[in-house]
Design a protein around this motif. Structure first.
Motif, short mmCIF file in Angstrom:
data_model
loop_
_atom_site.label_atom_id
_atom_site.label_comp_id
_atom_site.label_asym_id
_atom_site.label_seq_id
_atom_site.Cartn_x
_atom_site.Cartn_y
_atom_site.Cartn_z
N GLY A 50 0.82 -1.21 0.00
CA GLY A 50 0.00 0.00 0.00
C GLY A 50 0.85 1.26 0.00
O GLY A 50 0.57 2.21 -0.74
N TYR A 51 1.88 1.26 0.84
CA TYR A 51 2.79 2.41 0.89
C TYR A 51 3.48 2.58 -0.46
O TYR A 51 3.58 3.71 -0.97
CB TYR A 51 3.85 2.21 1.99
N ASN A 52 3.95 1.50 -1.05
CA ASN A 52 4.65 1.58 -2.33
C ASN A 52 3.74 2.04 -3.46
O ASN A 52 4.17 2.77 -4.35
CB ASN A 52 5.32 0.25 -2.65
N HIS A 53 2.48 1.64 -3.40
CA HIS A 53 1.53 2.11 -4.42
C HIS A 53 1.35 3.62 -4.29
O HIS A 53 1.38 4.35 -5.29
CB HIS A 53 0.19 1.38 -4.27
N GLU A 54 1.17 4.10 -3.07
CA GLU A 54 0.99 5.53 -2.84
C GLU A 54 2.24 6.31 -3.26
O GLU A 54 2.16 7.36 -3.89
CB GLU A 54 0.67 5.79 -1.37
N LEU A 55 3.41 5.80 -2.89
CA LEU A 55 4.67 6.46 -3.25
C LEU A 55 4.84 6.52 -4.76
O LEU A 55 5.22 7.55 -5.32
CB LEU A 55 5.85 5.73 -2.61
N SER A 56 4.51 5.43 -5.45
CA SER A 56 4.65 5.44 -6.91
C SER A 56 3.65 6.40 -7.54
O SER A 56 3.95 7.06 -8.54
CB SER A 56 4.50 4.03 -7.48
N ALA A 57 2.46 6.56 -6.94
CA ALA A 57 1.48 7.53 -7.43
C ALA A 57 2.00 8.95 -7.24
O ALA A 57 1.83 9.80 -8.12
CB ALA A 57 0.14 7.35 -6.70
#
Length: 136
Positions: free
Chosen positions: A76-83
């Motif tokens: 979840g954190y990585n998805h947000e960071l990539s966004a």
């Protein structure tokens, strides 16, 4: 008397893909990021400018901005960071004159790594934004 053969079955209609589904042409430009950061580094500005330059020459083309992350942190954190990474790069493109309607932002998180070695170099390569041209 034989009955006429039934008409051939109509093939299923293929839906018209929209820009978020269409496969495009990858660009050479890649923007890299520091660990757990979405800030664009000065050393990466030339890559974004090259995309701006290409898009200014090709007004009928859209661009998909793919944000990526390394595997450190939760999905979840990585998805947000990539966004956030892709969003920052998209905003940069708008500031250089690309109409926002020509930009599709996609957050891929840690799902599409360039490499899977558990090394600092590999993780650094995976923290990136890539570009894909979408023909109209």
């Amino acid at each position: 008397d034989e009955a006429p053969p039934p008409p051939p079955e109509k093939p299923p209609e293929t839906p018209t893909p929209n820009a978020s589904d269409a496969r495009g042409t990858p660009m050479d430009a890649v923007v890299h990021f520091n660990y757990r950061s979405h800030r664009i580094l000065g050393s990466e500005e030339a890559a974004i400018q090259s995309v701006c330059d290409e898009l200014s020459k090709r007004s009928g083309v859209r661009v998909r901005v793919h944000g990526h992350a390394d595997e450190a942190g939760s999905p979840g954190y990585n998805h947000e960071l990539s966004a956030e990474r892709a969003g920052n790069v998209a905003r940069w493109l708008v500031r250089c004159g690309v109409d926002g309607s020509r930009i599709v932002v996609q957050a891929d998180g840690e799902n599409l790594p360039l490499c899977q070695d558990h090394t600092a170099d590999c993780a650094a390569r995976n923290r990136r934004v890539e570009f894909e041209l979408l023909e109209e």
